[in-house]
Design a protein around this motif. Structure first.
Motif: not given
Length: 297
Positions: A42-43, A35-37, A74-76, A5-9
């Motif tokens: 994961t939600a 991210f544009p594409r 991220a949206r938040e 799992t890649i978290v942020g960046g």
């Protein structure tokens, strides 16, 4: 399934994830909703994502003492809360540039494995290339003169300072290295560079068309900035808080730019490949230990 799992960046983490997916690792992303594409973002709540992970990869900026993670897509705001730690499996591998002591203590309590890579020489040396190129790109874009035949000052002669000085010289600039360490100044001289003891900066700073700072401590103070050329371009690539009195530079309208995270901005695919090169041996070891019969593709 045990995920990576890649978290942020930023875009470099997306590039890293693509390379891991191509190597047949199961990859999920958290903090890339904007991210544009499309990516396999994961939600699920972060606690659930961490509980399904064998490897967790965080940005080079890491996790601060409040659990906040750099996540521009991220949206938040993205952060690890106390409630998120409970689902972490023993032996889960966390890779980040740096992790605050408080977060490390909690991860160790959950028996996680931790690698802080921010000061690893191989990663820093490889990242020095896109960092130097990004600094030069910015200098070209922000100035009204060429680097060729200009007088450039590079403060610091570490990994980035060395590569930046070499590339500037290759472009035809007259390059001076400023440093405190006599050994560093001697080495710079053997490279055919001009040298200046850092304590003499106030006397000679007015001579330079471009100033590049690589020292992560306050170097360009008010009394030095008072003496620079009016049209000087100042590029600071040192980590926060940088090496320039930013408030003073902005107040008096100097052409000053503090540029952070350059590899991910100017060459994200190369930066992602660097992360893949450095991180993959850790990931292979993790999967071989905890996924019986697994082999790298």
């Amino acid at each position: 399934m045990n995920y990576i799992t890649i978290v942020g960046g930023d875009e470099r983490e997306i590039a890293l994830g693509s390379m891991l997916e191509a190597a047949k690792y199961p990859v999920r992303y958290a903090g890339f909703e904007a991210f544009p594409r499309p990516v396999n973002n994961t939600a699920a709540p972060l606690k659930e994502s961490l509980s399904l992970s064998l490897v967790v990869i965080l940005p080079l900026t890491g996790i601060d003492s409040n659990g906040k993670i750099n996540a521009p897509y991220a949206r938040e705001s993205l952060k690890i809360e106390s409630r998120d730690f409970g689902g972490i499996k023993a032996g889960t591998l966390f890779i980040a540039g740096r992790i605050s002591d408080a977060i490390k203590k909690r991860l160790r309590h959950e028996r996680a494995l931790i690698y802080e890579t921010g000061e690893w020489d191989d990663l820093a040396l490889l990242n020095a290339v896109p960092t130097a190129e990004g600094a030069i790109q910015a200098a070209m874009e922000k100035s009204k003169i060429t680097l060729h035949a200009s007088k450039c000052l590079v403060a610091g002669f570490g990994r980035c300072g060395k590569l930046l000085s070499q590339k500037l010289k290759g472009l035809g600039a007259v390059v001076t290295v400023a440093a405190r360490n006599n050994t560093a100044l001697a080495e710079a001289e053997t490279w055919g560079l001009e040298t200046l003891p850092l304590e003499q900066l106030t006397t000679y700073v007015h001579e330079y068309d471009f100033i590049f700072n690589t020292i992560p401590a306050l170097v360009l103070k008010k009394e030095i900035l008072n003496k620079v050329k009016p049209m000087v371009t100042i590029i600071d690539i040192a980590s926060k808080p940088g090496g320039v009195d930013a408030g003073y530079a902005r107040k008096y309208g100097l052409n000053y730019h503090h540029l952070l995270g350059l590899p991910g901005k100017v060459a994200p695919v190369t930066a992602g490949k660097i992360l893949f090169t450095v991180y993959q041996p850790l990931i292979v070891k993790q999967y071989r230990a905890l996924e019986p019969g697994w082999e790298a593709k």
